[in-house]
Design an enzyme around this catalytic site. Structure first.
Site, PDB file in Angstrom:
ATOM      1  N   HIS A  91      48.404  55.037  43.206  1.00  0.00           N
ATOM      2  CA  HIS A  91      48.552  54.691  41.789  1.00  0.00           C
ATOM      3  C   HIS A  91      50.001  54.727  41.295  1.00  0.00           C
ATOM      4  O   HIS A  91      50.694  55.722  41.479  1.00  0.00           O
ATOM      5  CB  HIS A  91      47.721  55.675  40.944  1.00  0.00           C
ATOM      6  CG  HIS A  91      47.763  55.401  39.483  1.00  0.00           C
ATOM      7  ND1 HIS A  91      46.820  54.638  38.831  1.00  0.00           N
ATOM      8  CD2 HIS A  91      48.655  55.787  38.533  1.00  0.00           C
ATOM      9  CE1 HIS A  91      47.120  54.558  37.556  1.00  0.00           C
ATOM     10  NE2 HIS A  91      48.230  55.254  37.344  1.00  0.00           N
ATOM     11  N   HIS A 151      49.268  45.886  39.145  1.00  0.00           N
ATOM     12  CA  HIS A 151      48.510  44.840  39.855  1.00  0.00           C
ATOM     13  C   HIS A 151      49.213  43.507  39.710  1.00  0.00           C
ATOM     14  O   HIS A 151      49.888  43.242  38.713  1.00  0.00           O
ATOM     15  CB  HIS A 151      47.072  44.757  39.340  1.00  0.00           C
ATOM     16  CG  HIS A 151      46.952  44.583  37.866  1.00  0.00           C
ATOM     17  ND1 HIS A 151      47.066  45.623  36.973  1.00  0.00           N
ATOM     18  CD2 HIS A 151      46.747  43.478  37.116  1.00  0.00           C
ATOM     19  CE1 HIS A 151      46.928  45.174  35.745  1.00  0.00           C
ATOM     20  NE2 HIS A 151      46.746  43.867  35.802  1.00  0.00           N
TER      21      HIS A 151
HETATM   22  P1  AMP Z   1      45.992  42.775  32.985  1.00  0.00           P
HETATM   23  O1  AMP Z   1      45.544  42.136  31.700  1.00  0.00           O
HETATM   24  O2  AMP Z   1      47.211  42.132  33.579  1.00  0.00           O
HETATM   25  O3  AMP Z   1      46.104  44.271  32.851  1.00  0.00           O
HETATM   26  O4  AMP Z   1      44.864  42.440  34.045  1.00  0.00           O
HETATM   27  C1  AMP Z   1      43.714  43.183  34.217  1.00  0.00           C
HETATM   28  C2  AMP Z   1      42.767  42.258  34.914  1.00  0.00           C
HETATM   29  O5  AMP Z   1      41.734  43.025  35.487  1.00  0.00           O
HETATM   30  C3  AMP Z   1      42.109  41.212  34.010  1.00  0.00           C
HETATM   31  O6  AMP Z   1      42.412  39.905  34.485  1.00  0.00           O
HETATM   32  C4  AMP Z   1      40.610  41.540  34.128  1.00  0.00           C
HETATM   33  O7  AMP Z   1      39.806  40.385  34.131  1.00  0.00           O
HETATM   34  C5  AMP Z   1      40.547  42.282  35.432  1.00  0.00           C
HETATM   35  N1  AMP Z   1      39.451  43.234  35.570  1.00  0.00           N
HETATM   36  C6  AMP Z   1      39.056  44.176  34.681  1.00  0.00           C
HETATM   37  N2  AMP Z   1      38.036  44.905  35.174  1.00  0.00           N
HETATM   38  C7  AMP Z   1      37.778  44.403  36.412  1.00  0.00           C
HETATM   39  C8  AMP Z   1      36.832  44.722  37.438  1.00  0.00           C
HETATM   40  N3  AMP Z   1      35.940  45.717  37.296  1.00  0.00           N
HETATM   41  N4  AMP Z   1      36.841  43.988  38.570  1.00  0.00           N
HETATM   42  C9  AMP Z   1      37.731  42.982  38.722  1.00  0.00           C
HETATM   43  N5  AMP Z   1      38.663  42.645  37.809  1.00  0.00           N
HETATM   44  C10 AMP Z   1      38.677  43.331  36.668  1.00  0.00           C
HETATM   45 ZN    ZN Z   2      45.069  53.784  39.550  1.00  0.00          ZN
END
Ligand code: AMP
Ligand code: ZN
Length: 117
Positions: free
Chosen positions: A49, A103
Site C-alpha cells: 500500500h 492505481h
Molecule cells: P480513481 O477514481 O482514480 O480513484 O479510481 C478508482 C477506480 O476504482 C474507479 O474507476 C472505480 O470504478 C474502480 N473501482 C471501485 N471499486 C472497485 C472494485 N470493487 N473493483 C474494481 N474496480 C473498482
Molecule cells: Zn491499500
C-alpha cells in the site's frame, strides 16, 4: 507487504473483496475496473500500500518500476500495445481520486477521446 486494513484495494489483493484478475506478478496485481470507462479498462496496483503516485515516488520508487514493467508485459501479451492504450493516475480531489491506494488505469480497446485526440 505493508497493507491498510480499511483499504479497498488492499482487500482486493488479499482476496477479501472479489475482483476479475487480468495479470499478476509477485509484486503487482491487475484487475478489471468495475465501472469501465473504455471497452478495456484495467487497474494496475502494487501489492504493498501507498496512497498515490507522489507517495509511491517518495517512499517506494521501486514500485513504479514494478508497475510499469507489469503494464509493459501485459500490453505486449495482449493486442493492446499494437492497438494503443492510455495510462492514467488520479491524485486527490480535482482529479477525482476515490480510492487512496495508488492505481494506474490502463484504457484501450477503442479510439480514446480527449487529450487532443
Ligand atoms: P480513481 O477514481 O482514480 O480513484 O479510481 C478508482 C477506480 O476504482 C474507479 O474507476 C472505480 O470504478 C474502480 N473501482 C471501485 N471499486 C472497485 C472494485 N470493487 N473493483 C474494481 N474496480 C473498482
Ligand atoms: Zn491499500
Amino acid at each position: 507487504m505493508e497493507q491498510e486494513k480499511s483499504c479497498l484495494f488492499c482487500k482486493i489483493v488479499n482476496g477479501e473483496v472479489p475482483s476479475e484478475k487480468v495479470f499478476e506478478t509477485s509484486k503487482v496485481y491487475a484487475f478489471k475496473d468495475i465501472y469501465p470507462q473504455a471497452v478495456e479498462h484495467y487497474l494496475f496496483i502494487h501489492k504493498e500500500h501507498t496512497k498515490n503516485i507522489n507517495s509511491m515516488a517518495a517512499q517506494k520508487p521501486e514500485h513504479l518500476e514494478d508497475i510499469f514493467k507489469a503494464i509493459k508485459e501485459f500490453t505486449q501479451q495482449t493486442y493492446l500495445e499494437t492497438s494503443g492504450f492510455r495510462v492514467v493516475t488520479n491524485v486527490n480531489k480535482n482529479a477525482g481520486q476515490t480510492v487512496f491506494h495508488t492505481h494506474f488505469h490502463v484504457l484501450g480497446g477503442e479510439q480514446l477521446k480527449g487529450f487532443g485526440v
